[in-house]
Motif scaffolding. Sequence first.
Motif, PDB file in Angstrom:
ATOM      1  N   SER A  62      38.480  17.021  89.881  1.00  0.00           N
ATOM      2  CA  SER A  62      39.732  17.297  90.598  1.00  0.00           C
ATOM      3  C   SER A  62      40.826  16.274  90.313  1.00  0.00           C
ATOM      4  N   HIS A  63      40.749  15.629  89.150  1.00  0.00           N
ATOM      5  CA  HIS A  63      41.735  14.598  88.817  1.00  0.00           C
ATOM      6  C   HIS A  63      42.545  15.002  87.588  1.00  0.00           C
ATOM      7  N   SER A  64      43.717  14.412  87.477  1.00  0.00           N
ATOM      8  CA  SER A  64      44.586  14.678  86.327  1.00  0.00           C
ATOM      9  C   SER A  64      44.099  13.905  85.103  1.00  0.00           C
ATOM     10  N   ILE A  65      44.579  14.293  83.939  1.00  0.00           N
ATOM     11  CA  ILE A  65      44.243  13.574  82.706  1.00  0.00           C
ATOM     12  C   ILE A  65      44.734  12.136  82.782  1.00  0.00           C
ATOM     13  N   HIS A  66      45.818  11.891  83.479  1.00  0.00           N
ATOM     14  CA  HIS A  66      46.342  10.526  83.615  1.00  0.00           C
ATOM     15  C   HIS A  66      45.368   9.649  84.402  1.00  0.00           C
ATOM     16  N   TYR A  67      44.783  10.198  85.446  1.00  0.00           N
ATOM     17  CA  TYR A  67      43.790   9.483  86.239  1.00  0.00           C
ATOM     18  C   TYR A  67      42.572   9.153  85.385  1.00  0.00           C
ATOM     19  N   VAL A  68      42.118  10.125  84.614  1.00  0.00           N
ATOM     20  CA  VAL A  68      40.928   9.944  83.776  1.00  0.00           C
ATOM     21  C   VAL A  68      41.189   8.878  82.712  1.00  0.00           C
ATOM     22  N   LYS A  69      42.339   8.932  82.068  1.00  0.00           N
ATOM     23  CA  LYS A  69      42.680   7.920  81.061  1.00  0.00           C
ATOM     24  C   LYS A  69      42.753   6.532  81.697  1.00  0.00           C
ATOM     25  N   ASP A  70      43.312   6.429  82.899  1.00  0.00           N
ATOM     26  CA  ASP A  70      43.355   5.142  83.606  1.00  0.00           C
ATOM     27  C   ASP A  70      41.947   4.630  83.899  1.00  0.00           C
ATOM     28  N   ALA A  71      41.039   5.531  84.274  1.00  0.00           N
ATOM     29  CA  ALA A  71      39.658   5.134  84.543  1.00  0.00           C
ATOM     30  C   ALA A  71      39.002   4.559  83.288  1.00  0.00           C
ATOM     31  N   VAL A  72      39.237   5.182  82.144  1.00  0.00           N
ATOM     32  CA  VAL A  72      38.676   4.687  80.880  1.00  0.00           C
ATOM     33  C   VAL A  72      39.309   3.352  80.506  1.00  0.00           C
ATOM     34  N   GLU A  73      40.608   3.231  80.682  1.00  0.00           N
ATOM     35  CA  GLU A  73      41.278   1.966  80.369  1.00  0.00           C
ATOM     36  C   GLU A  73      40.795   0.845  81.286  1.00  0.00           C
ATOM     37  N   ASN A  74      40.488   1.159  82.538  1.00  0.00           N
ATOM     38  CA  ASN A  74      39.919   0.152  83.444  1.00  0.00           C
ATOM     39  C   ASN A  74      38.547  -0.304  82.969  1.00  0.00           C
ATOM     40  N   TRP A  75      37.759   0.615  82.423  1.00  0.00           N
ATOM     41  CA  TRP A  75      36.456   0.252  81.855  1.00  0.00           C
ATOM     42  C   TRP A  75      36.650  -0.659  80.636  1.00  0.00           C
ATOM     43  N   ILE A  76      37.573  -0.317  79.778  1.00  0.00           N
ATOM     44  CA  ILE A  76      37.827  -1.122  78.562  1.00  0.00           C
ATOM     45  C   ILE A  76      38.253  -2.535  78.944  1.00  0.00           C
ATOM     46  N   SER A  77      39.105  -2.655  79.940  1.00  0.00           N
ATOM     47  CA  SER A  77      39.599  -3.985  80.312  1.00  0.00           C
ATOM     48  C   SER A  77      38.638  -4.764  81.210  1.00  0.00           C
ATOM     49  N   GLY A  78      37.527  -4.145  81.611  1.00  0.00           N
ATOM     50  CA  GLY A  78      36.514  -4.835  82.398  1.00  0.00           C
ATOM     51  C   GLY A  78      36.705  -4.751  83.897  1.00  0.00           C
ATOM     52  N   ILE A  79      37.703  -4.008  84.341  1.00  0.00           N
ATOM     53  CA  ILE A  79      37.957  -3.875  85.772  1.00  0.00           C
ATOM     54  C   ILE A  79      36.854  -3.078  86.445  1.00  0.00           C
ATOM     55  N   VAL A  80      36.374  -2.030  85.756  1.00  0.00           N
ATOM     56  CA  VAL A  80      35.318  -1.165  86.283  1.00  0.00           C
ATOM     57  C   VAL A  80      34.142  -1.196  85.332  1.00  0.00           C
ATOM     58  N   PRO A  81      33.087  -1.953  85.647  1.00  0.00           N
ATOM     59  CA  PRO A  81      31.902  -1.971  84.770  1.00  0.00           C
ATOM     60  C   PRO A  81      31.040  -0.726  84.967  1.00  0.00           C
ATOM     61  N   LEU A  82      30.312  -0.373  83.933  1.00  0.00           N
ATOM     62  CA  LEU A  82      29.367   0.745  83.997  1.00  0.00           C
ATOM     63  C   LEU A  82      27.967   0.215  83.829  1.00  0.00           C
ATOM     64  N   ASN A  83      27.012   0.883  84.416  1.00  0.00           N
ATOM     65  CA  ASN A  83      25.604   0.540  84.186  1.00  0.00           C
ATOM     66  C   ASN A  83      25.118   1.287  82.967  1.00  0.00           C
ATOM     67  N   GLY A  84      24.352   0.635  82.147  1.00  0.00           N
ATOM     68  CA  GLY A  84      23.828   1.330  80.975  1.00  0.00           C
ATOM     69  C   GLY A  84      23.568   0.400  79.933  1.00  0.00           C
TER      70      GLY A  84
END
Length: 67
Positions: free
Chosen positions: A45-67
């Motif tokens: 239920s999110h826009s493409i802009h939200y999704v791109k921001d989520a990925v950019e947050n992962w790249i910059s280390g703001i949001v870590p992922l388990n794996g």
Amino acid sequence: MFLTSYFKETPEGQYKAEIHQSKIGYIVEYYKPTGEKFQSKDFPSHSIHYVKDAVENWISGIVPLNG
């Protein structure tokens, strides 16, 4: 449908995130430097802009992922 890729450089190698569009929204698939997919996240239920921001947050280390 595949839309775009993002890349994250680490000492272990290059990680990749792919954004796909589905019938109900967007999906991000995360890959290790070996090419193995280690996580997939749905954004129904999110826009493409939200999704791109989520990925950019992962790249910059703001949001870590388990794996």
